[in-house]
Motif scaffolding. Sequence first.
Motif, short mmCIF file in Angstrom:
data_model
loop_
_atom_site.label_atom_id
_atom_site.label_comp_id
_atom_site.label_asym_id
_atom_site.label_seq_id
_atom_site.Cartn_x
_atom_site.Cartn_y
_atom_site.Cartn_z
N SER A 71 0.79 -1.15 0.00
CA SER A 71 0.20 0.01 0.03
C SER A 71 0.78 1.38 0.08
O SER A 71 2.06 1.36 0.79
N PRO A 72 0.27 2.47 -0.78
CA PRO A 72 1.12 3.52 -0.67
C PRO A 72 1.06 4.36 0.85
O PRO A 72 1.58 5.11 1.07
N LEU A 73 0.11 3.75 1.61
CA LEU A 73 -0.02 4.24 2.99
C LEU A 73 1.30 4.13 3.61
O LEU A 73 1.57 4.95 4.46
N PHE A 74 1.93 3.10 3.32
CA PHE A 74 3.16 2.77 4.05
C PHE A 74 4.28 4.05 3.83
O PHE A 74 4.91 4.71 4.84
N LEU A 108 6.94 7.94 -0.77
CA LEU A 108 7.40 9.06 -0.07
C LEU A 108 7.65 10.25 -0.55
O LEU A 108 7.36 11.32 -0.06
N LEU A 109 8.33 10.21 -1.93
CA LEU A 109 8.59 11.55 -2.57
C LEU A 109 7.17 12.28 -2.76
O LEU A 109 7.26 13.50 -2.71
N GLY A 110 6.13 11.48 -3.25
CA GLY A 110 4.87 12.23 -3.70
C GLY A 110 4.50 12.95 -2.53
O GLY A 110 3.83 14.14 -2.59
N GLU A 111 4.51 11.97 -1.40
CA GLU A 111 3.87 12.60 -0.03
C GLU A 111 4.54 14.02 0.47
O GLU A 111 3.97 14.98 0.92
N LEU A 112 5.87 14.01 0.37
CA LEU A 112 6.70 14.92 0.87
C LEU A 112 6.87 16.08 0.02
O LEU A 112 6.76 17.43 0.58
#
Length: 389
Positions: A71-74, A108-112
Amino acid sequence: MNNLPVPAADELALSAELASLIHQEIAAAGGAVPFSHFMERCLYAPGLGYYSAGHRKFGAGGDFVTAPEVSPLFGRCLARSCGEVLQSLGGGDILEFGAGSGQLAIDLLGELESMDCLPERYLVLERSAELKERQQQAIGRHLPQLLDRVSWIDTLPDAGFRGVMLANEVLDAMSVECFQWDGENVALFHVRSEGEGFAWQLQAGETNDATACIDACVSGSNLCAGYISEFNTSMQPWLQTVAECLDQGLVLLIDYGYPRHELFHPQRSSGTLMCHYRQHAHADPLLWPGLQDITAHVNFTAVAEAAVAADLDVAGYTTQTYFLLDCGLEEFLLQSGPTDTMDYMQAAQQAKTLILPGEMGERFKCIGLTRGIDIPVPGFRLHDQRERL
Ligand SMILES: C[S@@+](CC[C@H](N)C(=O)[O-])C[C@H]1O[C@@H](n2cnc3c(N)ncnc32)[C@H](O)[C@@H]1O
């Protein structure tokens, strides 16, 4: 291995090529090589090893599923932790070891990016040339606007790194020695040729750096005679090099494993070596060299000791469940849509896989090692379990 799927002819041919190389090395070594050597070749022999050749490894169509593939949630949760650390440092880089398919880097980069907290650079240190190429393509496809921040490096910078270093399921993919305790001494398992295949050979009476490290590790653990386990001899020098390169920041290691006293539980008296082939787990690492993943559980007490010896602070240790909850898993889940929609239900199912005790939640642990950080590291605030190490 009755119920394992049978590999295709071209896969078996590739495996035979690697087997022939290992047979030659065994002959040159006088009839047997340490298991760590065999495992290293099976996983990383150029062009032939499991991680170096082109098989599909990760995700539902591969051999095993890692948390970023679930999951992208991680990755979004990890971004919370990395983002806060980067903010506390006033900027810095992220370095990911063994980035697999590139999925964690993408999430990770998408969320940051959406947090407006991008690292100056995202460095990837990957042993496998084939995976490196796959990561470059995946990141280019999903985050073309960020590709110029990402670079692949072959060795760690000498010193001066500021930021966050990450490794998800990398320690378990390092080759290990396999040993037996006879009540007084350690004997290492070697691998010898047997026809076209391989067989175990227990070598008693050997004393070398590996047996000395294992002796020190098992002493006081009250193992019964005949107890079998594994020891990652590369972990301590690896962590020493990581620590030398870290000027200020966090090293976040996530993997399956236990503190020493739980790892050496009587229930695990046959060791923790595990192989994965097309979503089937079994315990015969001598089968089909190069076609299957081989792993061993991580000894988190040994990781913490190596960190302290390398002058790092052990800032936190907890289960994946508590780590992800502390990093806002529930909040991210609610953002996936109204609770009666398919998107929500799919995300909720993925979250369960990440955090339920019978799934990944308790088997996987997170350890945070820091230098020069003065904030409580997000992920370890909810339920820090350092006293268990
Ligand atoms: C089990 S996979 C995990 C991949 C990814 N981190 C994930 O969670 O999906 C192990 C990865 O670690 C890499 N690896 C193993 N030892 C390494 C090392 N010393 N430095 C960097 N990468 C390493 C392998 O090539 C592979 O990409």
